[in-house]
Design an enzyme around this catalytic site. Structure first.
Site, PDB file in Angstrom:
ATOM      1  N   GLU A  64       0.821  -1.215   0.000  1.00 10.50           N
ATOM      2  CA  GLU A  64       0.000   0.000   0.000  1.00 10.50           C
ATOM      3  C   GLU A  64       0.854   1.264   0.000  1.00 10.50           C
ATOM      4  OE1 GLU A  64      -0.635  -2.654   1.863  1.00 10.50           O
ATOM      5  OE2 GLU A  64      -2.752  -3.183   1.664  1.00 10.50           O
ATOM      6  N   PHE A 126     -11.645  -8.352  13.360  1.00 15.15           N
ATOM      7  CA  PHE A 126     -10.552  -8.741  12.464  1.00 15.15           C
ATOM      8  C   PHE A 126     -10.253  -7.619  11.478  1.00 15.15           C
ATOM      9  CE2 PHE A 126      -9.212 -10.777   8.417  1.00 15.15           C
ATOM     10  CZ  PHE A 126      -7.947 -11.168   8.836  1.00 15.15           C
ATOM     11  N   GLN A 127      -9.000  -7.244  11.381  1.00 15.66           N
ATOM     12  CA  GLN A 127      -8.517  -6.160  10.506  1.00 15.66           C
ATOM     13  C   GLN A 127      -9.207  -4.831  10.789  1.00 15.66           C
ATOM     14  OE1 GLN A 127      -8.347  -7.584   6.347  1.00 15.66           O
ATOM     15  NE2 GLN A 127      -6.289  -8.282   6.790  1.00 15.66           N
ATOM     16  N   LYS A 176     -17.658  -1.837   5.570  1.00 16.32           N
ATOM     17  CA  LYS A 176     -18.009  -2.830   4.549  1.00 16.32           C
ATOM     18  C   LYS A 176     -19.524  -2.901   4.319  1.00 16.32           C
ATOM     19  CE  LYS A 176     -16.840  -7.517   3.100  1.00 16.32           C
ATOM     20  NZ  LYS A 176     -16.140  -8.762   3.455  1.00 16.32           N
ATOM     21  N   MET A 485      23.472  10.163   3.832  1.00 13.88           N
ATOM     22  CA  MET A 485      23.334  11.379   4.628  1.00 13.88           C
ATOM     23  C   MET A 485      23.566  11.075   6.110  1.00 13.88           C
ATOM     24  SD  MET A 485      23.022  14.527   4.071  1.00 13.88           S
ATOM     25  CE  MET A 485      21.998  15.321   2.831  1.00 13.88           C
TER      26      MET A 485
END
Lengths: 573, 172
Positions: A64, A126-127, A176, A485
């Site tokens: 993602e 869940f999630q 959902k 750096m």
């Protein structure tokens, strides 16, 4: 048609869902590219994408983070909002870095995250992740859709908020059950945001004050930031600067808002900026900031920042004016509108020949310098060649670190929206996925992604995407086998204690590219650089070029932490 | 310096979280926040009492509040003619014989006893924060068992003087 047959058709027809409604609103918002990654909570949306044969592209990233940085790259080069879709929980949390990055650099993004069903929100389902709570401090605004009938309005508002005023990321969290809900809702164009009315046109009195101050100024200086780019005001800036012969310094993110090769350009100011630009800021008596936010990497120690100057600041975000540097003439406006107003007001600009000569002599006498390399490649010289061979016309995306600063120093951007870099947040792993979005947004342009060997390894899985779509992105790895750096700071400020900054176990980048089915090349000698770059830039497809550069090279000149803008080190050899 | 700032905000979910989150992120020092419905449906009023170091910080605070998309109007009303009130509930210990004494103390403050038990009594006081504070300190020797305050809520008086001669006419 027989009644039974009609009834049967009605019964088997897929009913219209919240997801279909979402797609309709995206089509209405003229979305042409959606960057995303599927998962449980967004399955209804992905199903609707499949069923509707949506008239926009879906680009499947491999993480993602790849989606959101690509959307940022797309937003930077097109000026349109980048649109992202990810699932709930881990899908959404993987976007956090990119959302913060877009917030810091004021890039318009509209991000759709899936959420668990309303009935289980708050049960640690869940999630499930509290994405509203997590993204509140890092978005311009965020929404959770509570009712499917609100969906069109919310999406409309999200695009409006993301792309107007000071642009920024907006998250729309869709449970959902909402995306799956059967709906008869019609798409409506109305929305109502009484608390959001960005001021576009400047207050005429403030413009008069500014014109008056310019008329009195003996040593004026313009500082142009990314606000010029988001307001699409590069032309007006050029006209204004040339009309009154005003010297221009750029911020890192503002590169390209004024032609870098113009004689009035002093180049980039700030920590690794040009001596001439920084001394200009130190010595000017009027500093007109257009669309920059006086970031600490620009100002250095603010006590020494423009100490003798009257500061004027044009910004669309009133909260930026006076936040870091006290401002005598505030102008809340869109940069384009403000510059137009200045162009039509009468400014009796005195001749500042002596001042301009002084800045010019600094420019001539203290140019960038670097050593020639006997073995491997000098990275500064490499970036100079990238500029030369691409005729200065490439879209350049970078990660963060030494290679970023060398690209900013040695690639003179003459046109707007060709420089895609992570400024405010300083995000490693940004450059390569951003190049994917940039290439999709500007399919006919040469896109060069200058990355370090460290940052590239954070998001290189997106190589699958450029292979899949045959995006001709050219990846130039400035490979010094180090987190350059970090290593430089450890050398300068931590007595060469190189704690965890040397990368001795890098992969073979050529083989790595080849394993993705992409052309891979390695160069470790300056004699091969030009020929290789010519070959790479004319090749119609993606290429990974592993450029082996000198490990101990440092970025100069530099303002050390805590020092003033006039106390640069490494100005001369 | 302490300032009283009011904000009219849209009644959307998460507004308070959004605003307190911004204040936290920007390191503003909040003494109190009070929130409630306003005279217009769909709009709420917030009153902040804030400790700010200087005018630059104060300006930043009002600008950052104004920048919030749910915020419709922000006013710093500290130097205006305003009505400002706070409510405190104070439970003090002590058995019957002290009740009369405590009644005597709270009477001039126009506070009232709203609950009495065998070994405690609860006093309600409404007023300017300094008045509330004064009563609380008078009650302290009796042993405060429990104390809760609402935070200040305020708005402008119906009529404003033509010219404000006295800066900071309201002290907290």
């Amino acid at each position: 048609m027989k009644v039974e047959a009609k009834q049967e058709m009605e019964r088997t027809k897929v009913l219209r869902t919240g997801s279909d409604l979402l797609i309709e609103t995206l089509v209405d918002a003229e979305v042409d590219t959606l960057f995303g990654y599927p998962g449980g909570a967004v399955l209804p949306i992905y199903d609707a994408l499949y069923r509707n044969k949506a008239p926009f592209e879906h680009v499947l990233s491999r993480h993602e983070q790849g989606s959101i940085h690509a959307a940022e790259g797309y937003a930077r080069v097109t000026g349109k909002p980048g649109v992202v879709l990810a699932t709930s929980g881990p899908g959404a949390t993987n976007l956090i870095t990119g959302i913060t990055d877009a917030m810091m650099d004021s890039l318009p993004l509209v991000i759709f995250t899936g959420q668990v069903a309303n009935s289980v929100i708050g049960t640690d389902a869940f999630q499930e992740a509290d994405i509203m709570g997590i993204t509140t401090p890092i978005t311009k605004y965020n929404y959770q859709v509570k009712n499917v009938s609100d969906l069109p309005r919310i999406v409309k508002e999200a695009f409006h908020v993301a792309s107007t005023g000071r642009p920024g990321p907006v998250v729309v969290d869709i449970p959902k059950n909402i995306s799956a809900a059967i709906t008869t809702e019609k798409f409506e164009n109305d929305f109502y945001l009484p608390g959001y009315q960005p001021t576009k046109t400047p207050n005429p009195l403030q413009i008069v004050k500014l014109a008056d101050a310019l008329s009195r100024s003996k040593r004026p200086l313009l500082l142009a930031g990314a606000g010029v780019l988001s307001a699409n005001a590069a032309e007006e800036l050029k006209e204004f600067a040339e009309k009154y012969q005003l010297p221009v310094a750029n911020t890192l993110l503002g590169l390209g808002s004024f032609p870098g090769s113009n004689s009035l350009s002093l180049g980039m100011a700030g920590m690794h900026g040009m001596y001439a630009a920084n001394m200009g800021i130190y010595e000017c008596d009027l500093l007109l900031n257009i669309g920059a936010r006086f970031d600490d990497r620009l100002t250095g120690n603010i006590e020494h920042f423009a100490p003798n100057a009257k500061v004027a600041h044009i910004d669309i975000d009133p909260a930026e004016i006076g936040k870091n540097i006290s401002t005598a003439i505030p102008v809340v406006a869109d940069a384009k509108e403000a510059l137009k107003a200045l162009l039509t007001s009468s400014i009796g600009m005195p001749d500042h020949k002596v001042w301009k000569e002084r800045l010019q002599s600094n420019k001539t006498n203290y140019p960038l310098w670097h050593e020639k390399s006997d073995e491997l490649i000098s990275p500064q010289w490499l970036l100079k060649q990238v500029y030369r061979v691409s005729n200065g016309e490439a879209i350049v995306t970078t990660d963060v670190g030494q290679h970023q600063m060398w690209a900013a120093q040695y690639y003179a951007f003459d046109k707007p929206n060709r420089w895609v870099t992570s400024g405010g947040l300083g995000t490693m792993g940004f450059g390569f996925p951003a190049a994917i979005g940039a290439q999709l947004g500007a399919p006919n342009d040469l896109v060069v992604s200058v990355v370090g060997d460290g940052g590239f390894q954070m998001t290189l899985q997106e190589l699958s995407v450029i292979k899949e779509r045959n995006l001709p992105v050219k990846i130039i790895i400035v490979n010094n086998e180090a987190l350059g750096m970090v290593r430089q700071w450890q050398e300068s400020f931590y007595e060469e204690r190189y704690s965890e900054s040397l990368l001795s176990q890098n992969p073979d980048f050529v083989k790595l590219a080849e394993s993705y089915g992409i052309r891979g090349l390695k160069i470790d000698n300056e004699n091969d650089v030009v020929e290789t770059l010519e070959d790479v830039f004319s090749y119609d497809g993606p290429v990974v070029v592993d450029c082996r550069v000198v490990q101990l090279e440092c970025v100069y000149p530099m303002i050390a932490p805590g020092k003033g803008i006039h106390e640069m080190i490494g100005v001369t050899k | 310096m302490k300032r009283i700032i009011t904000a009219t905000v849209q009644d959307r979910s998460g507004v308070l979280n959004r605003i307190t989150g911004m204040l936290y992120k920007r390191q503003f020092n909040i003494d109190s926040i009070s929130v409630g419905n306003s005279e217009i449906e769909g709009l709420s009023k917030m009153t902040f009492v804030v400790e700010v170091g200087d005018h630059q910080k104060l300006e930043q605070l009002t600008k950052q509040l104004n920048k919030q998309i749910d915020v419709i109007k922000v006013s710093d009303i500290t130097d205006k003619a305003i009505v400002a009130r706070e409510l405190a509930l104070v439970k003090v210990g002590g058995s019957g014989h002290l009740h009369a004494e405590i009644q005597g103390i709270i009477a001039p403050f126009r506070a009232s006893v709203i609950d009495v038990s065998k070994d405690s009594l609860t006093i309600q006081i409404t007023g300017k924060p300094n008045k509330v504070e004064a009563l609380i300190s008078l009650l302290r020797p009796y042993g405060i068992k429990e104390l809760t305050k609402t935070g200040v809520t305020a708005f402008l008086r119906g009529q404003q003087p033509k010219q404000v001669t006295e800066i900071n006419s309201f002290t907290i």
